[in-house]
Design an enzyme around this catalytic site. Sequence first.
Site, mmCIF file in Angstrom:
data_model
loop_
_atom_site.group_PDB
_atom_site.id
_atom_site.type_symbol
_atom_site.label_atom_id
_atom_site.label_comp_id
_atom_site.label_asym_id
_atom_site.label_seq_id
_atom_site.Cartn_x
_atom_site.Cartn_y
_atom_site.Cartn_z
ATOM 1 N N SER A 77 0.834 -1.196 0.000
ATOM 2 C CA SER A 77 0.000 0.000 0.000
ATOM 3 C C SER A 77 0.877 1.257 0.000
ATOM 4 C CB SER A 77 -0.954 -0.042 1.200
ATOM 5 O OG SER A 77 -1.927 0.961 1.114
ATOM 6 N N ASP A 79 -10.431 -4.215 -4.586
ATOM 7 C CA ASP A 79 -9.831 -3.242 -3.675
ATOM 8 C C ASP A 79 -10.644 -1.950 -3.672
ATOM 9 O OD1 ASP A 79 -8.129 -1.411 -2.311
ATOM 10 O OD2 ASP A 79 -6.369 -2.552 -2.925
ATOM 11 N N HIS A 112 -8.605 -4.649 0.001
ATOM 12 C CA HIS A 112 -7.308 -4.012 0.252
ATOM 13 C C HIS A 112 -6.522 -4.705 1.363
ATOM 14 C CE1 HIS A 112 -4.466 -0.740 -0.219
ATOM 15 N NE2 HIS A 112 -4.468 -0.529 1.085
#
Length: 304
Positions: A188, A252, A281
């Site tokens: 991320s 996501d 996610h």
Amino acid sequence: MSNSHCTLDAPGAEEETMNGMSFSKLCCLFCCPPCPSTITAKVAFRPPVPTYNFVPVNEKEEKYTINFTEGAEWQFGDAEKECLDAFYTRTSRGSKIACMYVKCCPNAKYTVLFSHANAVDLGMISSFYVMLGMRINCNIFSFDYSGYGSSSGKPLEKNLYPDVNAAWLALQKRYSISPENVILYGQSIGTVPTIDLAARNHFAGVILHSPLMSGMRVLFETRRTWCFDVFTSIEKVHKIQSPVLVIHGTEDEVINFSHGVAIYEKCSQPVEPLWVEGANHNDIEVFPQYLERLRHFINSDLSN
């Protein structure tokens, strides 16, 4: 991300897009562009309440043990805790960042330099590192960004790059580990410093887990990089000369799947990506293909 191609004057029609952004949004950006700090505030940097602290063991040698709070949810015992080597290092911007080396496998060929996701610190992910390292036969080295955990400083984009650079230099100096035995792993927001470091140095491999193209692209449907954009990984990823594995969930809701695809397509040395069907996610790790793909990347892709 969808693009519309309707005319502007058609009653009730969607507005024509330019660079993937509607005309009204484009005008709004030119009239009142967001400052980089505003984009950053919306996209990233949510440091949690610290879930650990470093307790000095030998201040002369700068050795520490890790004291976890309940928020860390440490899942192991004292024996595994002995495998955690904790210390601080300084960045070029003066931050004192917390580092942790997880000695999972005494004869491991690779060490994974892991830049973690947002809203966690070393205490919260230490158990995951132990489990991951044992399953992929690698040691794990990680650090907390400025303003996270027990690291000093403020969580800012301009601190991210010195943070990861200081961590890499500390890994080299303290453990005498060469670049050809290091795999960079960014998750991320952690893909931002990972891509920056990988674009400037050659490593054994790079893993980009749920990467983002840029801050503006997370917030708006735009296909270009604006002068006030932040986290512009899409402009750097092509410079990476190491094998790159991109991992992204198709569902996501934080960083759209299209970001992973675009990053993959920009890579100069990509290997087969892992698109996890149905993953969001924060749950890719629970899918069995996650570990399978990591093992194949380490044992096969890097050998080839």
